[in-house]
Design an enzyme around this catalytic site. Sequence first.
Site, PDB file in Angstrom:
ATOM      1  N   SER A  75     -82.552 -44.419  78.870  1.00 47.27           N
ATOM      2  CA  SER A  75     -81.420 -44.345  79.803  1.00 47.27           C
ATOM      3  C   SER A  75     -80.065 -44.243  79.118  1.00 47.27           C
ATOM      4  O   SER A  75     -79.037 -44.211  79.787  1.00 47.27           O
ATOM      5  CB  SER A  75     -81.444 -45.559  80.730  1.00 47.27           C
ATOM      6  N   THR A 178     -77.809 -48.033  81.927  1.00 47.14           N
ATOM      7  CA  THR A 178     -76.567 -47.920  81.177  1.00 47.14           C
ATOM      8  C   THR A 178     -76.328 -49.132  80.283  1.00 47.14           C
ATOM      9  O   THR A 178     -76.605 -50.253  80.696  1.00 47.14           O
ATOM     10  CB  THR A 178     -75.415 -47.889  82.208  1.00 47.14           C
ATOM     11  N   THR A 196     -74.307 -43.727  79.051  1.00 46.68           N
ATOM     12  CA  THR A 196     -75.557 -43.589  79.806  1.00 46.68           C
ATOM     13  C   THR A 196     -76.019 -42.140  79.865  1.00 46.68           C
ATOM     14  O   THR A 196     -75.211 -41.216  79.736  1.00 46.68           O
ATOM     15  CB  THR A 196     -75.328 -44.087  81.255  1.00 46.68           C
ATOM     16  N   ARG A 206     -74.674 -33.808  88.246  1.00 47.68           N
ATOM     17  CA  ARG A 206     -74.319 -35.116  88.815  1.00 47.68           C
ATOM     18  C   ARG A 206     -73.632 -35.990  87.740  1.00 47.68           C
ATOM     19  O   ARG A 206     -74.083 -36.080  86.603  1.00 47.68           O
ATOM     20  CB  ARG A 206     -75.583 -35.796  89.320  1.00 47.68           C
ATOM     21  N   THR A 229     -73.615 -51.512  85.968  1.00 48.85           N
ATOM     22  CA  THR A 229     -74.810 -50.690  85.754  1.00 48.85           C
ATOM     23  C   THR A 229     -75.558 -50.623  87.079  1.00 48.85           C
ATOM     24  O   THR A 229     -75.396 -51.483  87.923  1.00 48.85           O
ATOM     25  CB  THR A 229     -75.704 -51.321  84.663  1.00 48.85           C
ATOM     26  N   GLY A 230     -76.352 -49.579  87.230  1.00 50.00           N
ATOM     27  CA  GLY A 230     -77.105 -49.447  88.469  1.00 50.00           C
ATOM     28  C   GLY A 230     -76.732 -48.173  89.188  1.00 50.00           C
ATOM     29  O   GLY A 230     -76.232 -47.231  88.565  1.00 50.00           O
TER      30      GLY A 230
HETATM   31  N1  ASP Z   1     -74.790 -46.351  86.487  1.00 47.91           N
HETATM   32  C1  ASP Z   1     -75.540 -45.272  85.904  1.00 47.91           C
HETATM   33  C2  ASP Z   1     -75.349 -44.049  86.724  1.00 47.91           C
HETATM   34  O1  ASP Z   1     -75.355 -44.129  87.928  1.00 47.91           O
HETATM   35  C3  ASP Z   1     -76.986 -45.520  85.766  1.00 47.91           C
HETATM   36  C4  ASP Z   1     -77.442 -46.896  85.517  1.00 47.91           C
HETATM   37  O2  ASP Z   1     -76.728 -47.758  85.073  1.00 47.91           O
HETATM   38  O3  ASP Z   1     -78.613 -47.120  85.788  1.00 47.91           O
HETATM   39  O4  ASP Z   1     -75.254 -42.992  86.150  1.00 47.91           O
END
Ligand code: ASP
Length: 313
Positions: A75, A178, A196, A206, A229-230
């Site tokens: 990731s 991330t 990330t 995207r 993150t997320g």
């Molecule tokens: N926040 C990151 C994104 O949406 C991905 C992640 O942290 O899982 O690109």
Amino acid sequence: MNRRSFLQTSVGVATLASTSRIFARSDDATLVISTWNHGLPANIAARATLRNGGTVLDAVEHGVMIVEADPTNLSVGLGGLPDRDGIVTLDASIMTGDCRAGSVCFVQGIAHPISLARMVMERTPHVILAGLGAERFAREQGISQVPNALTLQARKAWEVWCKEKNYSPVINIENHDTIGLLAINSSGEMAGACTTSGLAFKAHGRVGDSPIIGAGLYVDNEVGAATCTGLGESVLRTLASFLAVESMRSGASPQQACETAIKRIVSKHSNYKDFQVGILAIDRQRRHGAYSIQKGFSYALNEELKTSASYIG
Ligand code: ASP
């Protein structure tokens, strides 16, 4: 033991004691926090940079570079999972507590997007460079672009995904996502870095929250710093890192600020049970906060792994 060797030993012990006091003092006065289990090696590198006299900006960059360089990380960096078209595209941002910031998004073939983000901050009048323009800037700065080649692990995962082409973000898997890293040095200067490969199998083009200042990362020496993150879309809609820092400006502790940001995301997303967001924050007093929507958000606090409290119990 004769007097001479006693004195030598005593001096040695005293020197060792005062050296370790100095280290203990400078270590105690610094704080590094970062997302997920991969935050641990990142924190170790960041703290080593601080101990060796590096700036807090050097520390956050060096810390996340460790994770970017790990080809097994799915990731972050070039080992990350690709988009729907089988192409790895990377996002990164960096920010200092005096409100300087740089970021790159939708870049391909760049081993260390965080360093490119730092170059955008330090060598251009801009904050964000995207796609081909960012890649051209990288080449101009002497950074070579590596061809888009998926790691074996990423290729296998993409081929499996291609069988169904079903896009649904996975809530929580250990060691994913991330890396967002925040640091404060012994002088009270803060910086943050966030890097990330974004959501796995995302639409080509995207861009998530990580390279957007205020969304995936925000730092202000006067108050504190936060990183997320997320699911990036939910963080973008709420500018969650900025919200957390502004909450601290209004008197919230870092923990309260993290909870405010997550609760805002929850209140604006009726489908919040279907995705994960985790947030970390620090303040000038070197306190920290961590909170997430779902259980299982791990983070590294200096050299220790922890798990945050969560909205859904
Ligand atoms: N926040 C990151 C994104 O949406 C991905 C992640 O942290 O899982 O690109």
